[in-house]
Design a protein around this motif. Structure first.
Motif, PDB file in Angstrom:
ATOM      1  N   GLN A 120       0.833  -1.199   0.000  1.00  0.00           N
ATOM      2  CA  GLN A 120       0.000   0.000   0.000  1.00  0.00           C
ATOM      3  C   GLN A 120       0.872   1.255   0.000  1.00  0.00           C
ATOM      4  OE1 GLN A 120      -3.428   0.146   2.671  1.00  0.00           O
ATOM      5  NE2 GLN A 120      -2.553   2.026   3.482  1.00  0.00           N
ATOM      6  N   LEU A 121       0.617   2.147  -0.945  1.00  0.00           N
ATOM      7  CA  LEU A 121       1.279   3.442  -1.018  1.00  0.00           C
ATOM      8  C   LEU A 121       0.297   4.486  -0.522  1.00  0.00           C
ATOM      9  CD1 LEU A 121       3.427   5.512  -2.052  1.00  0.00           C
ATOM     10  CD2 LEU A 121       2.265   5.390  -4.277  1.00  0.00           C
ATOM     11  N   THR A 122       0.710   5.272   0.464  1.00  0.00           N
ATOM     12  CA  THR A 122      -0.114   6.359   0.969  1.00  0.00           C
ATOM     13  C   THR A 122       0.545   7.670   0.588  1.00  0.00           C
ATOM     14  OG1 THR A 122      -0.855   5.002   2.811  1.00  0.00           O
ATOM     15  CG2 THR A 122      -1.197   7.368   3.016  1.00  0.00           C
ATOM     16  N   VAL A 123      -0.214   8.549  -0.052  1.00  0.00           N
ATOM     17  CA  VAL A 123       0.311   9.831  -0.529  1.00  0.00           C
ATOM     18  C   VAL A 123      -0.564  10.953   0.001  1.00  0.00           C
ATOM     19  CG1 VAL A 123       0.812  11.228  -2.574  1.00  0.00           C
ATOM     20  CG2 VAL A 123       1.174   8.760  -2.642  1.00  0.00           C
ATOM     21  N   THR A 124       0.070  11.981   0.567  1.00  0.00           N
ATOM     22  CA  THR A 124      -0.661  13.184   0.949  1.00  0.00           C
ATOM     23  C   THR A 124      -0.240  14.302   0.014  1.00  0.00           C
ATOM     24  OG1 THR A 124       1.004  13.818   2.584  1.00  0.00           O
ATOM     25  CG2 THR A 124      -0.845  12.508   3.383  1.00  0.00           C
ATOM     26  N   GLY A 125      -1.168  15.200  -0.239  1.00  0.00           N
ATOM     27  CA  GLY A 125      -0.917  16.308  -1.153  1.00  0.00           C
ATOM     28  C   GLY A 125      -1.824  16.191  -2.364  1.00  0.00           C
ATOM     29  N   ALA A 126      -1.665  17.128  -3.270  1.00  0.00           N
ATOM     30  CA  ALA A 126      -2.488  17.166  -4.480  1.00  0.00           C
ATOM     31  C   ALA A 126      -1.626  16.806  -5.675  1.00  0.00           C
ATOM     32  CB  ALA A 126      -3.087  18.557  -4.662  1.00  0.00           C
ATOM     33  N   ALA A 127      -1.478  15.508  -5.913  1.00  0.00           N
ATOM     34  CA  ALA A 127      -0.651  15.041  -7.020  1.00  0.00           C
ATOM     35  C   ALA A 127      -1.508  14.365  -8.073  1.00  0.00           C
ATOM     36  CB  ALA A 127       0.402  14.069  -6.502  1.00  0.00           C
ATOM     37  N   ASN A 128      -1.067  14.445  -9.311  1.00  0.00           N
ATOM     38  CA  ASN A 128      -1.728  13.817 -10.442  1.00  0.00           C
ATOM     39  C   ASN A 128      -1.505  12.309 -10.379  1.00  0.00           C
ATOM     40  OD1 ASN A 128      -1.865  12.636 -13.143  1.00  0.00           O
ATOM     41  ND2 ASN A 128      -2.200  14.733 -13.837  1.00  0.00           N
ATOM     42  N   VAL A 129      -2.568  11.521 -10.467  1.00  0.00           N
ATOM     43  CA  VAL A 129      -2.477  10.065 -10.364  1.00  0.00           C
ATOM     44  C   VAL A 129      -1.613   9.490 -11.484  1.00  0.00           C
ATOM     45  CG1 VAL A 129      -3.778   7.907 -10.341  1.00  0.00           C
ATOM     46  CG2 VAL A 129      -4.694   9.913  -9.196  1.00  0.00           C
ATOM     47  N   ALA A 130      -1.734  10.044 -12.695  1.00  0.00           N
ATOM     48  CA  ALA A 130      -0.914   9.554 -13.810  1.00  0.00           C
ATOM     49  C   ALA A 130       0.571   9.796 -13.533  1.00  0.00           C
ATOM     50  CB  ALA A 130      -1.325  10.234 -15.107  1.00  0.00           C
ATOM     51  N   ALA A 131       0.896  10.929 -12.925  1.00  0.00           N
ATOM     52  CA  ALA A 131       2.292  11.222 -12.579  1.00  0.00           C
ATOM     53  C   ALA A 131       2.794  10.280 -11.496  1.00  0.00           C
ATOM     54  CB  ALA A 131       2.433  12.675 -12.131  1.00  0.00           C
ATOM     55  N   LEU A 132       1.922   9.936 -10.542  1.00  0.00           N
ATOM     56  CA  LEU A 132       2.298   8.974  -9.504  1.00  0.00           C
ATOM     57  C   LEU A 132       2.568   7.604 -10.128  1.00  0.00           C
ATOM     58  CD1 LEU A 132      -0.292   9.800  -6.686  1.00  0.00           C
ATOM     59  CD2 LEU A 132       2.139  10.394  -6.733  1.00  0.00           C
ATOM     60  N   ALA A 133       1.669   7.179 -11.041  1.00  0.00           N
ATOM     61  CA  ALA A 133       1.835   5.886 -11.712  1.00  0.00           C
ATOM     62  C   ALA A 133       3.130   5.849 -12.518  1.00  0.00           C
ATOM     63  CB  ALA A 133       0.633   5.604 -12.613  1.00  0.00           C
ATOM     64  N   ASP A 134       3.460   6.961 -13.187  1.00  0.00           N
ATOM     65  CA  ASP A 134       4.713   7.040 -13.950  1.00  0.00           C
ATOM     66  C   ASP A 134       5.925   6.930 -13.034  1.00  0.00           C
ATOM     67  OD1 ASP A 134       3.411   7.252 -16.375  1.00  0.00           O
ATOM     68  OD2 ASP A 134       3.588   9.451 -16.466  1.00  0.00           O
ATOM     69  N   ALA A 135       5.873   7.592 -11.872  1.00  0.00           N
ATOM     70  CA  ALA A 135       6.984   7.545 -10.921  1.00  0.00           C
ATOM     71  C   ALA A 135       7.178   6.126 -10.401  1.00  0.00           C
ATOM     72  CB  ALA A 135       6.743   8.513  -9.771  1.00  0.00           C
ATOM     73  N   VAL A 136       6.079   5.447 -10.082  1.00  0.00           N
ATOM     74  CA  VAL A 136       6.156   4.065  -9.601  1.00  0.00           C
ATOM     75  C   VAL A 136       6.693   3.163 -10.705  1.00  0.00           C
ATOM     76  CG1 VAL A 136       4.799   2.090  -8.803  1.00  0.00           C
ATOM     77  CG2 VAL A 136       4.365   4.362  -7.854  1.00  0.00           C
ATOM     78  N   ARG A 137       6.197   3.329 -11.927  1.00  0.00           N
ATOM     79  CA  ARG A 137       6.642   2.526 -13.060  1.00  0.00           C
ATOM     80  C   ARG A 137       8.124   2.743 -13.343  1.00  0.00           C
ATOM     81  NH1 ARG A 137       2.434   2.752 -15.749  1.00  0.00           N
ATOM     82  NH2 ARG A 137       2.619   4.876 -16.470  1.00  0.00           N
ATOM     83  N   SER A 138       8.587   3.992 -13.235  1.00  0.00           N
ATOM     84  CA  SER A 138      10.006   4.273 -13.476  1.00  0.00           C
ATOM     85  C   SER A 138      10.898   3.646 -12.414  1.00  0.00           C
ATOM     86  CB  SER A 138      10.254   5.785 -13.545  1.00  0.00           C
ATOM     87  OG  SER A 138      10.153   6.362 -12.254  1.00  0.00           O
ATOM     88  N   SER A 139      10.305   3.294 -11.267  1.00  0.00           N
ATOM     89  CA  SER A 139      11.039   2.622 -10.197  1.00  0.00           C
ATOM     90  C   SER A 139      11.092   1.114 -10.414  1.00  0.00           C
ATOM     91  CB  SER A 139      10.370   2.894  -8.851  1.00  0.00           C
ATOM     92  OG  SER A 139      10.344   4.258  -8.575  1.00  0.00           O
ATOM     93  N   GLY A 140      10.302   0.623 -11.374  1.00  0.00           N
ATOM     94  CA  GLY A 140      10.294  -0.794 -11.676  1.00  0.00           C
ATOM     95  C   GLY A 140       9.138  -1.561 -11.065  1.00  0.00           C
ATOM     96  N   TYR A 141       8.109  -0.852 -10.626  1.00  0.00           N
ATOM     97  CA  TYR A 141       6.968  -1.487  -9.965  1.00  0.00           C
ATOM     98  C   TYR A 141       5.671  -1.028 -10.613  1.00  0.00           C
ATOM     99  CZ  TYR A 141      10.835  -2.207  -6.865  1.00  0.00           C
ATOM    100  OH  TYR A 141      12.059  -2.543  -6.377  1.00  0.00           O
ATOM    101  N   VAL A 142       4.528  -1.542 -10.141  1.00  0.00           N
ATOM    102  CA  VAL A 142       3.255  -1.261 -10.783  1.00  0.00           C
ATOM    103  C   VAL A 142       2.260  -0.707  -9.764  1.00  0.00           C
ATOM    104  CG1 VAL A 142       1.332  -2.254 -12.078  1.00  0.00           C
ATOM    105  CG2 VAL A 142       3.652  -3.122 -12.437  1.00  0.00           C
ATOM    106  N   LEU A 143       1.701   0.452 -10.101  1.00  0.00           N
ATOM    107  CA  LEU A 143       0.590   1.028  -9.323  1.00  0.00           C
ATOM    108  C   LEU A 143      -0.682   0.444  -9.901  1.00  0.00           C
ATOM    109  CD1 LEU A 143       0.008   3.346  -7.189  1.00  0.00           C
ATOM    110  CD2 LEU A 143      -0.517   4.759  -9.158  1.00  0.00           C
ATOM    111  N   THR A 144      -1.391  -0.374  -9.121  1.00  0.00           N
ATOM    112  CA  THR A 144      -2.529  -1.111  -9.665  1.00  0.00           C
ATOM    113  C   THR A 144      -3.865  -0.450  -9.432  1.00  0.00           C
ATOM    114  OG1 THR A 144      -2.671  -2.487  -7.675  1.00  0.00           O
ATOM    115  CG2 THR A 144      -1.362  -3.336  -9.510  1.00  0.00           C
ATOM    116  N   GLY A 145      -3.915   0.614  -8.642  1.00  0.00           N
ATOM    117  CA  GLY A 145      -5.176   1.301  -8.419  1.00  0.00           C
ATOM    118  C   GLY A 145      -5.261   1.869  -7.026  1.00  0.00           C
ATOM    119  N   THR A 146      -6.420   2.445  -6.708  1.00  0.00           N
ATOM    120  CA  THR A 146      -6.629   3.016  -5.391  1.00  0.00           C
ATOM    121  C   THR A 146      -7.246   1.980  -4.477  1.00  0.00           C
ATOM    122  OG1 THR A 146      -8.801   3.859  -5.997  1.00  0.00           O
ATOM    123  CG2 THR A 146      -6.927   5.354  -6.272  1.00  0.00           C
ATOM    124  N   LYS A 147      -7.057   2.196  -3.183  1.00  0.00           N
ATOM    125  CA  LYS A 147      -7.630   1.289  -2.178  1.00  0.00           C
ATOM    126  C   LYS A 147      -8.768   1.965  -1.474  1.00  0.00           C
ATOM    127  CE  LYS A 147      -4.216  -2.016  -1.020  1.00  0.00           C
ATOM    128  NZ  LYS A 147      -3.562  -2.715   0.020  1.00  0.00           N
TER     129      LYS A 147
END
Length: 106
Positions: free
Chosen positions: A79-106
């Motif tokens: 589980q990734l918990t993020v505070t602030g006003a960030a774009n979900v697509a940008a978060l997914a790109d950051a996770v993907r660039s790290s070598g992992y997959v953001l699969t959705g919200t909980k």
């Protein structure tokens, strides 16, 4: 030096807490409460603390992210918990660039 105590004595936690005063579970619970207030996302592929650090570092660089923390479930859905006003697509790109997959919200 025989018989003399040269170690620094640290205060112990109260009996209601377990462990020493610097890392008692009560302190950890307070930190967790602050984290839970953010948006939570599901992550796949994380297996260790290094994975967690890599994702947290990458997500923290996304504009609008105030705080990012990962609750690791090795071999499962972390589980990734993020505070602030960030774009979900940008978060997914950051996770993907790290070598992992953001699969959705909980």
């Amino acid at each position: 030096m025989c018989g003399t105590e040269s170690r620094t004595q640290l205060p112990l936690a109260t009996t209601a807490q377990q462990g020493c005063s610097c890392c008692s579970p009560a302190t950890e619970k307070q930190a967790d409460a602050a984290v839970v207030s953010g948006t939570q996302y599901a992550l796949e592929g994380l297996t260790c603390g290094h994975c967690v650090q890599t994702v947290e570092t990458a997500v923290s660089t996304v504009p609008g992210v105030e705080f990012a923390a990962v609750d690791l479930v090795p071999g499962g859905t972390s589980q990734l918990t993020v505070t602030g006003a960030a774009n979900v697509a940008a978060l997914a790109d950051a996770v993907r660039s790290s070598g992992y997959v953001l699969t959705g919200t909980k």
